[in-house]
Motif scaffolding. Sequence first.
Motif, PDB file in Angstrom:
ATOM      1  N   ILE A 176       0.817  -1.338  -0.052  1.00 23.88           N
ATOM      2  CA  ILE A 176      -0.051  -0.172  -0.010  1.00 23.88           C
ATOM      3  C   ILE A 176       0.891   1.317  -0.011  1.00 23.88           C
ATOM      4  O   ILE A 176       2.191   0.997   0.229  1.00 23.88           O
ATOM      5  CB  ILE A 176      -0.909  -0.019   1.250  1.00 23.88           C
ATOM      6  CG1 ILE A 176      -0.020   0.103   2.466  1.00 23.88           C
ATOM      7  CG2 ILE A 176      -1.955  -1.114   1.179  1.00 23.88           C
ATOM      8  CD1 ILE A 176      -1.221   0.397   3.641  1.00 23.88           C
ATOM      9  N   ASP A 177       0.224   2.288  -0.278  1.00 23.84           N
ATOM     10  CA  ASP A 177       1.047   3.523  -0.294  1.00 23.84           C
ATOM     11  C   ASP A 177       1.706   4.017   1.219  1.00 23.84           C
ATOM     12  O   ASP A 177       1.001   3.700   2.170  1.00 23.84           O
ATOM     13  CB  ASP A 177       0.172   4.882  -0.595  1.00 23.84           C
ATOM     14  CG  ASP A 177      -0.499   4.870  -2.047  1.00 23.84           C
ATOM     15  OD1 ASP A 177       0.354   4.572  -2.802  1.00 23.84           O
ATOM     16  OD2 ASP A 177      -1.654   4.776  -2.259  1.00 23.84           O
ATOM     17  N   GLY A 178       3.048   4.273   1.100  1.00 26.30           N
ATOM     18  CA  GLY A 178       3.648   4.434   2.624  1.00 26.30           C
ATOM     19  C   GLY A 178       4.039   3.259   2.966  1.00 26.30           C
ATOM     20  O   GLY A 178       4.683   3.271   4.409  1.00 26.30           O
ATOM     21  N   SER A 179       4.123   2.070   2.519  1.00 21.25           N
ATOM     22  CA  SER A 179       4.593   0.891   3.022  1.00 21.25           C
ATOM     23  C   SER A 179       6.248   0.869   3.077  1.00 21.25           C
ATOM     24  O   SER A 179       6.603   0.083   3.816  1.00 21.25           O
ATOM     25  CB  SER A 179       4.046  -0.171   2.314  1.00 21.25           C
ATOM     26  OG  SER A 179       4.577  -0.460   0.912  1.00 21.25           O
ATOM     27  N   GLY A 180       6.741   1.842   2.518  1.00 20.62           N
ATOM     28  CA  GLY A 180       8.357   1.855   2.444  1.00 20.62           C
ATOM     29  C   GLY A 180       8.937   0.914   1.342  1.00 20.62           C
ATOM     30  O   GLY A 180      10.138   0.763   1.272  1.00 20.62           O
ATOM     31  N   LYS A 181       8.205   0.335   0.522  1.00 16.39           N
ATOM     32  CA  LYS A 181       8.603  -0.513  -0.651  1.00 16.39           C
ATOM     33  C   LYS A 181       9.484   0.129  -1.695  1.00 16.39           C
ATOM     34  O   LYS A 181      10.615  -0.251  -1.985  1.00 16.39           O
ATOM     35  CB  LYS A 181       7.602  -0.961  -1.566  1.00 16.39           C
ATOM     36  CG  LYS A 181       6.549  -0.044  -2.279  1.00 16.39           C
ATOM     37  CD  LYS A 181       5.577  -0.528  -2.917  1.00 16.39           C
ATOM     38  CE  LYS A 181       4.544   0.607  -3.369  1.00 16.39           C
ATOM     39  NZ  LYS A 181       5.434   1.894  -3.998  1.00 16.39           N
ATOM     40  N   SER A 182       9.410   1.649  -1.699  1.00 15.93           N
ATOM     41  CA  SER A 182      10.541   2.307  -2.503  1.00 15.93           C
ATOM     42  C   SER A 182      11.845   2.216  -1.926  1.00 15.93           C
ATOM     43  O   SER A 182      12.717   2.084  -2.658  1.00 15.93           O
ATOM     44  CB  SER A 182       9.824   3.777  -2.908  1.00 15.93           C
ATOM     45  OG  SER A 182       8.653   3.679  -3.541  1.00 15.93           O
ATOM     46  N   THR A 183      11.686   2.612  -0.555  1.00 21.81           N
ATOM     47  CA  THR A 183      12.975   2.512   0.021  1.00 21.81           C
ATOM     48  C   THR A 183      13.541   1.270   0.111  1.00 21.81           C
ATOM     49  O   THR A 183      14.976   1.041   0.012  1.00 21.81           O
ATOM     50  CB  THR A 183      12.821   2.958   1.635  1.00 21.81           C
ATOM     51  OG1 THR A 183      12.173   4.345   1.738  1.00 21.81           O
ATOM     52  CG2 THR A 183      13.930   2.790   2.342  1.00 21.81           C
ATOM     53  N   GLN A 184      12.798   0.266   0.202  1.00 24.34           N
ATOM     54  CA  GLN A 184      13.326  -1.193   0.392  1.00 24.34           C
ATOM     55  C   GLN A 184      13.902  -1.763  -0.855  1.00 24.34           C
ATOM     56  O   GLN A 184      14.835  -2.387  -1.105  1.00 24.34           O
ATOM     57  CB  GLN A 184      12.343  -2.135   0.913  1.00 24.34           C
ATOM     58  CG  GLN A 184      12.198  -1.908   2.360  1.00 24.34           C
ATOM     59  CD  GLN A 184      13.119  -2.008   3.245  1.00 24.34           C
ATOM     60  OE1 GLN A 184      14.188  -2.900   2.860  1.00 24.34           O
ATOM     61  NE2 GLN A 184      13.242  -1.447   4.268  1.00 24.34           N
ATOM     62  N   ALA A 185      13.148  -1.140  -2.037  1.00 21.55           N
ATOM     63  CA  ALA A 185      13.595  -1.284  -3.442  1.00 21.55           C
ATOM     64  C   ALA A 185      15.140  -0.781  -3.686  1.00 21.55           C
ATOM     65  O   ALA A 185      16.014  -1.350  -4.198  1.00 21.55           O
ATOM     66  CB  ALA A 185      12.762  -1.231  -4.436  1.00 21.55           C
ATOM     67  N   ARG A 186      15.073   0.387  -3.336  1.00 15.39           N
ATOM     68  CA  ARG A 186      16.461   1.034  -3.262  1.00 15.39           C
ATOM     69  C   ARG A 186      17.744   0.324  -2.530  1.00 15.39           C
ATOM     70  O   ARG A 186      18.686   0.028  -3.035  1.00 15.39           O
ATOM     71  CB  ARG A 186      16.361   2.475  -2.858  1.00 15.39           C
ATOM     72  CG  ARG A 186      17.701   3.359  -2.981  1.00 15.39           C
ATOM     73  CD  ARG A 186      17.388   4.967  -2.533  1.00 15.39           C
ATOM     74  NE  ARG A 186      16.944   4.911  -1.092  1.00 15.39           N
ATOM     75  CZ  ARG A 186      17.518   4.826   0.204  1.00 15.39           C
ATOM     76  NH1 ARG A 186      18.907   4.377  -0.051  1.00 15.39           N
ATOM     77  NH2 ARG A 186      16.670   5.052   0.858  1.00 15.39           N
ATOM     78  N   LEU A 187      17.333  -0.022  -1.402  1.00 15.48           N
ATOM     79  CA  LEU A 187      18.266  -0.712  -0.419  1.00 15.48           C
ATOM     80  C   LEU A 187      18.867  -1.993  -0.939  1.00 15.48           C
ATOM     81  O   LEU A 187      19.890  -2.206  -1.090  1.00 15.48           O
ATOM     82  CB  LEU A 187      17.892  -0.753   0.972  1.00 15.48           C
ATOM     83  CG  LEU A 187      17.526   0.612   1.793  1.00 15.48           C
ATOM     84  CD1 LEU A 187      16.745   0.258   2.969  1.00 15.48           C
ATOM     85  CD2 LEU A 187      18.811   1.241   1.901  1.00 15.48           C
ATOM     86  N   LEU A 188      17.761  -2.657  -1.578  1.00 13.76           N
ATOM     87  CA  LEU A 188      18.299  -4.138  -2.077  1.00 13.76           C
ATOM     88  C   LEU A 188      19.132  -3.624  -3.343  1.00 13.76           C
ATOM     89  O   LEU A 188      20.089  -4.450  -3.585  1.00 13.76           O
ATOM     90  CB  LEU A 188      16.797  -4.618  -2.498  1.00 13.76           C
ATOM     91  CG  LEU A 188      17.183  -6.087  -3.296  1.00 13.76           C
ATOM     92  CD1 LEU A 188      18.012  -6.993  -2.394  1.00 13.76           C
ATOM     93  CD2 LEU A 188      15.889  -6.689  -3.512  1.00 13.76           C
ATOM     94  N   ALA A 189      18.984  -2.806  -4.174  1.00 12.53           N
ATOM     95  CA  ALA A 189      19.497  -2.445  -5.333  1.00 12.53           C
ATOM     96  C   ALA A 189      21.094  -2.115  -4.966  1.00 12.53           C
ATOM     97  O   ALA A 189      21.792  -2.475  -5.585  1.00 12.53           O
ATOM     98  CB  ALA A 189      19.118  -1.262  -6.059  1.00 12.53           C
ATOM     99  N   GLU A 190      21.074  -1.262  -3.961  1.00  8.17           N
ATOM    100  CA  GLU A 190      22.239  -0.777  -3.436  1.00  8.17           C
ATOM    101  C   GLU A 190      23.224  -2.182  -2.871  1.00  8.17           C
ATOM    102  O   GLU A 190      24.331  -2.355  -3.198  1.00  8.17           O
ATOM    103  CB  GLU A 190      22.362   0.051  -2.275  1.00  8.17           C
ATOM    104  CG  GLU A 190      21.697   1.620  -2.856  1.00  8.17           C
ATOM    105  CD  GLU A 190      21.432   2.544  -1.643  1.00  8.17           C
ATOM    106  OE1 GLU A 190      21.732   1.926  -0.491  1.00  8.17           O
ATOM    107  OE2 GLU A 190      21.090   3.578  -1.896  1.00  8.17           O
ATOM    108  N   ALA A 191      22.445  -2.921  -2.353  1.00  9.10           N
ATOM    109  CA  ALA A 191      22.955  -4.326  -1.666  1.00  9.10           C
ATOM    110  C   ALA A 191      23.613  -5.136  -2.837  1.00  9.10           C
ATOM    111  O   ALA A 191      25.000  -5.903  -2.598  1.00  9.10           O
ATOM    112  CB  ALA A 191      22.413  -5.145  -0.735  1.00  9.10           C
ATOM    113  N   LEU A 192      22.859  -5.447  -3.670  1.00  2.00           N
ATOM    114  CA  LEU A 192      23.113  -6.272  -4.813  1.00  2.00           C
ATOM    115  C   LEU A 192      24.472  -5.779  -5.672  1.00  2.00           C
ATOM    116  O   LEU A 192      25.364  -6.578  -5.928  1.00  2.00           O
ATOM    117  CB  LEU A 192      22.081  -6.560  -5.620  1.00  2.00           C
ATOM    118  CG  LEU A 192      20.685  -7.347  -5.328  1.00  2.00           C
ATOM    119  CD1 LEU A 192      19.642  -7.633  -6.054  1.00  2.00           C
ATOM    120  CD2 LEU A 192      21.317  -8.585  -4.450  1.00  2.00           C
TER     121      LEU A 192
END
Length: 208
Positions: A13-29
């Motif tokens: 849902i909106d505001g779930s933090g998914k955009s932040t988590q997508a970015r963090l995963l990209a950085e980690a990989l």
Amino acid sequence: MSRPGLFISFEGIDGSGKSTQARLLAEALRAQGREVVLTREPGGSPGAEEIRKLVLTGERDRWSAETELLLFTAARRDHLERTIAPAIAAGQVVICDRFADSTRMYQGLSRGDLRAAVDQLHDLMIGREPDLTLLIDIDPATGLGRALSRGGDEERFESFGEGLQEKMRAGFLALAEEFSDRFVTIDGNRPLEDVAVDVAAVAGAHLS
């Protein structure tokens, strides 16, 4: 021998933090040496970004659910052709903030009971699902508060209020059961660092 590509989507849902988590995963990989394309929907290609401006701004009644469905599908087709498919073919990891599951929810369930039409159009024009979908599950009131606090001009869907958030959360959880072969649900009601650890573990298992 080149490594195979992988298509990962984030939903919630909106505001779930998914955009932040997508970015963090990209950085980690990327830190692990993976080639990663971090993208979003609607958007992710020049044509799709133009459509994004149409569907995420303006008054609540700017578009009917049926028109939204056509616009989102047009954006997704361009995104798939120009960004997602070429990257996967090149062995890259594509991490996408929202994909077709959001359309199944927003237009297919919450806006017009068009789920059958969403799936028919998806099969006809898109024809693929992510390899892995990470659902970041969060309390609806918390999510709405976060979404509204961001500000900006892309708040057309947030204006529908907490009732839509609650309906959407229930719908996403139902989708996770329907597509249990690719969905993993992660508790987003925790510090983002803890959520990121779980996200990385799930993605790592699919990449090993």
